[in-house]
Design a protein around this motif. Structure first.
Motif, PDB file in Angstrom:
ATOM      1  N   THR A  35      24.163 -10.144 -11.191  1.00 16.17           N
ATOM      2  CA  THR A  35      23.730 -10.781 -12.429  1.00 16.17           C
ATOM      3  C   THR A  35      23.318  -9.778 -13.365  1.00 16.17           C
ATOM      4  O   THR A  35      23.863  -9.819 -14.739  1.00 16.17           O
ATOM      5  N   THR A  36      22.403  -8.840 -13.023  1.00  7.73           N
ATOM      6  CA  THR A  36      21.952  -7.822 -13.965  1.00  7.73           C
ATOM      7  C   THR A  36      22.963  -7.085 -14.408  1.00  7.73           C
ATOM      8  O   THR A  36      22.974  -6.586 -15.439  1.00  7.73           O
ATOM      9  N   ALA A  37      24.043  -6.506 -13.526  1.00  6.93           N
ATOM     10  CA  ALA A  37      25.190  -5.644 -13.964  1.00  6.93           C
ATOM     11  C   ALA A  37      25.978  -6.272 -14.891  1.00  6.93           C
ATOM     12  O   ALA A  37      26.233  -5.582 -15.849  1.00  6.93           O
ATOM     13  N   ARG A  38      26.243  -7.674 -14.603  1.00  8.09           N
ATOM     14  CA  ARG A  38      27.097  -8.353 -15.746  1.00  8.09           C
ATOM     15  C   ARG A  38      26.410  -8.469 -17.074  1.00  8.09           C
ATOM     16  O   ARG A  38      27.106  -8.479 -18.079  1.00  8.09           O
ATOM     17  N   LEU A  39      25.256  -8.575 -17.102  1.00  5.49           N
ATOM     18  CA  LEU A  39      24.197  -8.737 -18.408  1.00  5.49           C
ATOM     19  C   LEU A  39      24.497  -7.346 -19.030  1.00  5.49           C
ATOM     20  O   LEU A  39      24.848  -7.363 -20.347  1.00  5.49           O
ATOM     21  N   LEU A  40      24.306  -6.444 -18.261  1.00  8.08           N
ATOM     22  CA  LEU A  40      24.306  -4.881 -18.981  1.00  8.08           C
ATOM     23  C   LEU A  40      25.649  -4.558 -19.208  1.00  8.08           C
ATOM     24  O   LEU A  40      25.721  -3.891 -20.532  1.00  8.08           O
ATOM     25  N   ASP A  41      26.675  -5.133 -18.899  1.00  5.51           N
ATOM     26  CA  ASP A  41      28.169  -4.838 -19.012  1.00  5.51           C
ATOM     27  C   ASP A  41      28.257  -5.550 -20.529  1.00  5.51           C
ATOM     28  O   ASP A  41      29.288  -5.194 -21.367  1.00  5.51           O
ATOM     29  N   ARG A  42      27.742  -6.679 -20.597  1.00  7.56           N
ATOM     30  CA  ARG A  42      27.909  -7.720 -21.885  1.00  7.56           C
ATOM     31  C   ARG A  42      27.003  -7.208 -23.146  1.00  7.56           C
ATOM     32  O   ARG A  42      27.505  -7.729 -24.161  1.00  7.56           O
ATOM     33  N   LEU A  43      26.113  -6.608 -22.827  1.00 12.17           N
ATOM     34  CA  LEU A  43      25.016  -6.479 -23.930  1.00 12.17           C
ATOM     35  C   LEU A  43      25.864  -5.608 -24.914  1.00 12.17           C
ATOM     36  O   LEU A  43      26.564  -4.473 -24.492  1.00 12.17           O
ATOM     37  N   GLU A  44      25.686  -5.707 -26.236  1.00 16.03           N
ATOM     38  CA  GLU A  44      25.989  -4.460 -27.325  1.00 16.03           C
ATOM     39  C   GLU A  44      24.983  -4.152 -28.078  1.00 16.03           C
ATOM     40  O   GLU A  44      23.926  -5.013 -28.275  1.00 16.03           O
ATOM     41  N   THR A  45      25.006  -3.177 -28.627  1.00 15.39           N
ATOM     42  CA  THR A  45      23.895  -2.493 -29.563  1.00 15.39           C
ATOM     43  C   THR A  45      24.744  -1.404 -30.307  1.00 15.39           C
ATOM     44  O   THR A  45      25.530  -0.696 -30.332  1.00 15.39           O
ATOM     45  N   SER A  46      23.840  -1.100 -31.819  1.00 14.56           N
ATOM     46  CA  SER A  46      24.339  -0.083 -32.652  1.00 14.56           C
ATOM     47  C   SER A  46      23.579   0.799 -32.467  1.00 14.56           C
ATOM     48  O   SER A  46      23.719   1.997 -33.099  1.00 14.56           O
ATOM     49  N   ALA A  47      22.362   0.970 -31.824  1.00 15.18           N
ATOM     50  CA  ALA A  47      21.210   1.898 -31.838  1.00 15.18           C
ATOM     51  C   ALA A  47      21.863   2.796 -30.559  1.00 15.18           C
ATOM     52  O   ALA A  47      22.844   2.483 -29.822  1.00 15.18           O
ATOM     53  N   PRO A  48      21.382   4.219 -30.873  1.00 13.97           N
ATOM     54  CA  PRO A  48      21.859   5.294 -30.288  1.00 13.97           C
ATOM     55  C   PRO A  48      21.608   5.130 -28.930  1.00 13.97           C
ATOM     56  O   PRO A  48      20.347   4.391 -28.488  1.00 13.97           O
ATOM     57  N   PRO A  49      21.942   5.600 -27.824  1.00 12.68           N
ATOM     58  CA  PRO A  49      21.389   5.380 -26.395  1.00 12.68           C
ATOM     59  C   PRO A  49      20.306   6.118 -26.144  1.00 12.68           C
ATOM     60  O   PRO A  49      19.712   7.267 -26.931  1.00 12.68           O
ATOM     61  N   ARG A  50      19.525   5.591 -25.244  1.00  7.87           N
ATOM     62  CA  ARG A  50      18.075   6.244 -24.968  1.00  7.87           C
ATOM     63  C   ARG A  50      18.168   7.351 -24.186  1.00  7.87           C
ATOM     64  O   ARG A  50      18.978   7.669 -23.309  1.00  7.87           O
ATOM     65  N   ASN A  51      17.265   8.456 -24.245  1.00  6.10           N
ATOM     66  CA  ASN A  51      17.214   9.519 -23.571  1.00  6.10           C
ATOM     67  C   ASN A  51      16.409   9.525 -22.475  1.00  6.10           C
ATOM     68  O   ASN A  51      15.068   9.035 -22.596  1.00  6.10           O
ATOM     69  N   ARG A  52      16.905   9.450 -21.292  1.00  8.69           N
ATOM     70  CA  ARG A  52      15.802   9.336 -20.008  1.00  8.69           C
ATOM     71  C   ARG A  52      14.504  10.240 -19.984  1.00  8.69           C
ATOM     72  O   ARG A  52      13.389   9.841 -19.428  1.00  8.69           O
ATOM     73  N   GLU A  53      14.850  11.333 -20.310  1.00  9.34           N
ATOM     74  CA  GLU A  53      13.691  12.167 -20.343  1.00  9.34           C
ATOM     75  C   GLU A  53      12.602  11.913 -21.221  1.00  9.34           C
ATOM     76  O   GLU A  53      11.371  11.948 -21.054  1.00  9.34           O
ATOM     77  N   GLU A  54      12.947  11.700 -22.464  1.00 11.91           N
ATOM     78  CA  GLU A  54      12.250  10.969 -23.545  1.00 11.91           C
ATOM     79  C   GLU A  54      11.348   9.968 -23.127  1.00 11.91           C
ATOM     80  O   GLU A  54      10.109   9.670 -23.203  1.00 11.91           O
ATOM     81  N   GLU A  55      11.991   9.017 -22.627  1.00  9.89           N
ATOM     82  CA  GLU A  55      11.611   7.877 -22.251  1.00  9.89           C
ATOM     83  C   GLU A  55      10.412   7.870 -21.309  1.00  9.89           C
ATOM     84  O   GLU A  55       9.393   7.327 -20.990  1.00  9.89           O
TER      85      GLU A  55
END
Length: 88
Positions: A55-75
């Motif tokens: 269910t989580t994988a499906r959710l992540l596939d369906r979500l949309e955003t105009s924000a730039p991707p997060r950087n793992r190291e910064e987070e």
């Protein structure tokens, strides 16, 4: 929210199946109260983890955003800074 469950959406590179499964395990542990289920509950625990991960994988596939991707190291650096303040 459980502190061990991390944000999985909008990262570069994208979230892996292992990260999704780890979050599902943490969720089921929190809801069930079991860190490791008994033999009697093992099948139900595993099925719940599988269903939540899917269910989580499906959710992540369906979500949309105009924000730039997060950087793992910064987070990760932000999380360490919050932890340092919280546990100082």
């Amino acid at each position: 929210m459980c502190r061990n469950i991390r944000i999985l959406f909008n990262f570069a590179p994208p979230t892996t199946e292992e990260e999704i499964r780890a979050a599902a395990i943490q969720f089921v542990r929190k809801v069930s109260g079991y860190a490791k289920p008994s033999k009697a509950n093992e099948a139900a625990f595993a099925a719940a983890v599988d269903e939540i991960a899917a269910t989580t994988a499906r959710l992540l596939d369906r979500l949309e955003t105009s924000a730039p991707p997060r950087n793992r190291e910064e987070e990760a650096a932000k999380a360490r800074a919050r932890a340092a303040v919280r546990f100082a």
